[in-house]
Design a protein around this motif. Structure first.
Motif, PDB file in Angstrom:
ATOM      1  N   GLY A 290       0.835  -1.200   0.000  1.00 25.03           N
ATOM      2  CA  GLY A 290       0.000   0.000   0.000  1.00 25.03           C
ATOM      3  C   GLY A 290       0.864   1.241   0.000  1.00 25.03           C
ATOM      4  N   ALA A 291       0.274   2.361  -0.382  1.00 23.60           N
ATOM      5  CA  ALA A 291       1.025   3.613  -0.426  1.00 23.60           C
ATOM      6  C   ALA A 291       1.415   4.074   0.970  1.00 23.60           C
ATOM      7  N   VAL A 292       0.474   3.994   1.892  1.00 28.73           N
ATOM      8  CA  VAL A 292       0.700   4.459   3.264  1.00 28.73           C
ATOM      9  C   VAL A 292      -0.171   3.638   4.204  1.00 28.73           C
ATOM     10  N   THR A 293       0.040   3.828   5.501  1.00 30.45           N
ATOM     11  CA  THR A 293      -0.853   3.247   6.487  1.00 30.45           C
ATOM     12  C   THR A 293      -2.248   3.834   6.292  1.00 30.45           C
ATOM     13  N   GLY A 294      -3.240   2.975   6.189  1.00 26.80           N
ATOM     14  CA  GLY A 294      -4.601   3.442   5.965  1.00 26.80           C
ATOM     15  C   GLY A 294      -5.045   3.315   4.528  1.00 26.80           C
ATOM     16  N   SER A 295      -4.215   2.716   3.681  1.00 27.58           N
ATOM     17  CA  SER A 295      -4.575   2.596   2.266  1.00 27.58           C
ATOM     18  C   SER A 295      -5.413   1.352   1.971  1.00 27.58           C
ATOM     19  N   GLY A 296      -5.671   0.525   2.988  1.00 26.48           N
ATOM     20  CA  GLY A 296      -6.579  -0.612   2.801  1.00 26.48           C
ATOM     21  C   GLY A 296      -5.906  -1.964   2.662  1.00 26.48           C
ATOM     22  N   LYS A 297      -4.634  -2.058   3.006  1.00 27.64           N
ATOM     23  CA  LYS A 297      -3.911  -3.326   2.859  1.00 27.64           C
ATOM     24  C   LYS A 297      -4.531  -4.436   3.713  1.00 27.64           C
ATOM     25  N   THR A 298      -4.742  -4.133   4.994  1.00 28.54           N
ATOM     26  CA  THR A 298      -5.273  -5.158   5.906  1.00 28.54           C
ATOM     27  C   THR A 298      -6.679  -5.562   5.504  1.00 28.54           C
ATOM     28  N   TYR A 299      -7.485  -4.603   5.112  1.00 23.91           N
ATOM     29  CA  TYR A 299      -8.849  -4.879   4.663  1.00 23.91           C
ATOM     30  C   TYR A 299      -8.833  -5.878   3.511  1.00 23.91           C
ATOM     31  N   HIS A 300      -8.006  -5.618   2.507  1.00 21.12           N
ATOM     32  CA  HIS A 300      -7.949  -6.510   1.344  1.00 21.12           C
ATOM     33  C   HIS A 300      -7.348  -7.872   1.708  1.00 21.12           C
ATOM     34  N   MET A 301      -6.388  -7.883   2.628  1.00 17.40           N
ATOM     35  CA  MET A 301      -5.808  -9.150   3.059  1.00 17.40           C
ATOM     36  C   MET A 301      -6.855 -10.014   3.756  1.00 17.40           C
ATOM     37  N   LEU A 302      -7.634  -9.402   4.642  1.00 12.65           N
ATOM     38  CA  LEU A 302      -8.668 -10.156   5.352  1.00 12.65           C
ATOM     39  C   LEU A 302      -9.777 -10.627   4.414  1.00 12.65           C
ATOM     40  N   ARG A 303     -10.136  -9.792   3.450  1.00 13.61           N
ATOM     41  CA  ARG A 303     -11.138 -10.215   2.464  1.00 13.61           C
ATOM     42  C   ARG A 303     -10.648 -11.422   1.683  1.00 13.61           C
ATOM     43  N   GLU A 304      -9.365 -11.406   1.339  1.00 14.68           N
ATOM     44  CA  GLU A 304      -8.818 -12.553   0.626  1.00 14.68           C
ATOM     45  C   GLU A 304      -8.841 -13.797   1.516  1.00 14.68           C
ATOM     46  N   GLY A 305      -8.566 -13.596   2.801  1.00 16.72           N
ATOM     47  CA  GLY A 305      -8.649 -14.711   3.745  1.00 16.72           C
ATOM     48  C   GLY A 305     -10.041 -15.301   3.796  1.00 16.72           C
ATOM     49  N   GLN A 306     -11.052 -14.443   3.789  1.00 20.06           N
ATOM     50  CA  GLN A 306     -12.436 -14.920   3.797  1.00 20.06           C
ATOM     51  C   GLN A 306     -12.748 -15.700   2.519  1.00 20.06           C
ATOM     52  N   THR A 307     -12.240 -15.201   1.389  1.00 14.91           N
ATOM     53  CA  THR A 307     -12.460 -15.906   0.116  1.00 14.91           C
ATOM     54  C   THR A 307     -11.818 -17.279   0.144  1.00 14.91           C
ATOM     55  N   LEU A 308     -10.580 -17.353   0.630  1.00 11.64           N
ATOM     56  CA  LEU A 308      -9.881 -18.629   0.709  1.00 11.64           C
ATOM     57  C   LEU A 308     -10.619 -19.599   1.626  1.00 11.64           C
ATOM     58  N   LYS A 309     -11.100 -19.082   2.755  1.00 18.80           N
ATOM     59  CA  LYS A 309     -11.828 -19.947   3.696  1.00 18.80           C
ATOM     60  C   LYS A 309     -13.095 -20.488   3.055  1.00 18.80           C
ATOM     61  N   SER A 310     -13.783 -19.645   2.286  1.00 18.98           N
ATOM     62  CA  SER A 310     -15.014 -20.102   1.628  1.00 18.98           C
ATOM     63  C   SER A 310     -14.727 -21.179   0.585  1.00 18.98           C
ATOM     64  N   GLN A 311     -13.469 -21.255   0.148  1.00 17.45           N
ATOM     65  CA  GLN A 311     -13.062 -22.275  -0.819  1.00 17.45           C
ATOM     66  C   GLN A 311     -12.528 -23.536  -0.140  1.00 17.45           C
ATOM     67  N   GLY A 312     -12.628 -23.567   1.188  1.00 16.13           N
ATOM     68  CA  GLY A 312     -12.190 -24.748   1.922  1.00 16.13           C
ATOM     69  C   GLY A 312     -10.734 -24.732   2.326  1.00 16.13           C
ATOM     70  N   ILE A 313     -10.067 -23.575   2.182  1.00 19.98           N
ATOM     71  CA  ILE A 313      -8.665 -23.455   2.579  1.00 19.98           C
ATOM     72  C   ILE A 313      -8.597 -23.169   4.079  1.00 19.98           C
ATOM     73  N   ASP A 314      -7.671 -23.812   4.778  1.00 24.18           N
ATOM     74  CA  ASP A 314      -7.490 -23.623   6.218  1.00 24.18           C
ATOM     75  C   ASP A 314      -6.679 -22.354   6.450  1.00 24.18           C
ATOM     76  N   VAL A 315      -7.338 -21.294   6.935  1.00 21.87           N
ATOM     77  CA  VAL A 315      -6.725 -19.973   7.090  1.00 21.87           C
ATOM     78  C   VAL A 315      -6.787 -19.529   8.551  1.00 21.87           C
ATOM     79  N   VAL A 316      -5.678 -18.951   9.037  1.00 22.99           N
ATOM     80  CA  VAL A 316      -5.673 -18.328  10.362  1.00 22.99           C
ATOM     81  C   VAL A 316      -5.036 -16.948  10.234  1.00 22.99           C
ATOM     82  N   ILE A 317      -5.204 -16.136  11.281  1.00 27.66           N
ATOM     83  CA  ILE A 317      -4.558 -14.831  11.321  1.00 27.66           C
ATOM     84  C   ILE A 317      -3.662 -14.759  12.547  1.00 27.66           C
ATOM     85  N   CYS A 318      -2.620 -13.930  12.470  1.00 27.05           N
ATOM     86  CA  CYS A 318      -1.759 -13.674  13.623  1.00 27.05           C
ATOM     87  C   CYS A 318      -1.092 -12.317  13.420  1.00 27.05           C
TER      88      CYS A 318
END
Length: 208
Positions: free
Chosen positions: A29-57
């Motif tokens: 991302g360009a700076v803090t607040g540009s949406g990196k974490t938001y997009h990362m978590l959305r991708e995690g949700q997509t992967l989980k919906s596909q049956g992928i075992d995902v965790v966060i830390c």
């Protein structure tokens, strides 16, 4: 005839290692607040919906409502919290992640320095450790935290970046994604206080 030859045992082991190694995706991302974490978590949700075992830390939502919503039911491996002065930081819980052995772990702060006496000095080394254990990683970094680019950011903004990752690190990634945010959006987030760390040079506190 082509140059055919029998591979050495070392070459065979190296190929096996590459096959077993986890995959790395870096979201920039360009700076803090540009949406990196938001997009990362959305991708995690997509992967989980596909049956992928995902965790966060060590994920930091900074208490933003839209980002916190993306946490939903993603499983969290507790991070290791520590303080330096009045600022709280979070290190990866490597034993916890390896014991849980997910397919993918979502991690913020690619350019992060660990606490004293940690197994590794940086999060980069932590992530390399996880990849070598066959665990794939999706992580985030600001463009000004990439070595070489941070010097330009310092000249333009006067902000000193404490930790960086080498530019060559991008070459170890299987995928690199750049989050594109309009100047109007950045100005809006600045006015809302989301980019405070860029204005005064202070690191943002750790959350969740």
């Amino acid at each position: 005839m082509g140059d055919y030859r029998r591979k050495s045992p070392e070459e065979i082991l190296e190929e096996i290692h590459r096959l077993r190694r986890g995959r790395l995706k870096i979201i920039i991302g360009a700076v803090t607040g540009s949406g990196k974490t938001y997009h990362m978590l959305r991708e995690g949700q997509t992967l989980k919906s596909q049956g992928i075992d995902v965790v966060i830390c060590a994920v930091s939502t900074l208490q933003r409502t839209e980002t916190k919503k993306q946490l939903a039911d993603l499983e969290r491996v507790p991070s290791i919290h520590w303080n330096e002065g009045e600022t709280e930081y979070k290190d990866l819980n490597l034993p916890g992640i390896v014991s849980r052995n997910p397919e993918v772990v979502l991690v913020d702060g690619f350019a992060h320095r660990n606490r004293k006496h940690a197994e590794h000095r940086t999060r980069l080394e932590d992530i390399q450790f996880l990849l070598n254990h066959g665990i794939s990683v999706i992580t985030t970094v600001n463009v000004y935290e990439i070595e070489g680019i941070h010097e330009l950011a310092r000249k333009w903004t006067g902000v000193e970046v404490r930790e960086t990752v080498p530019l060559t690190t991008l070459g170890m990634a299987d995928e690199v994604r750049l989050i594109d945010v309009s100047p109007e959006t950045l100005i809006s987030r600045l006015n809302e206080g989301h980019l405070q760390s860029i204005r005064d040079g202070r690191p943002l506190p750790a959350r969740i």
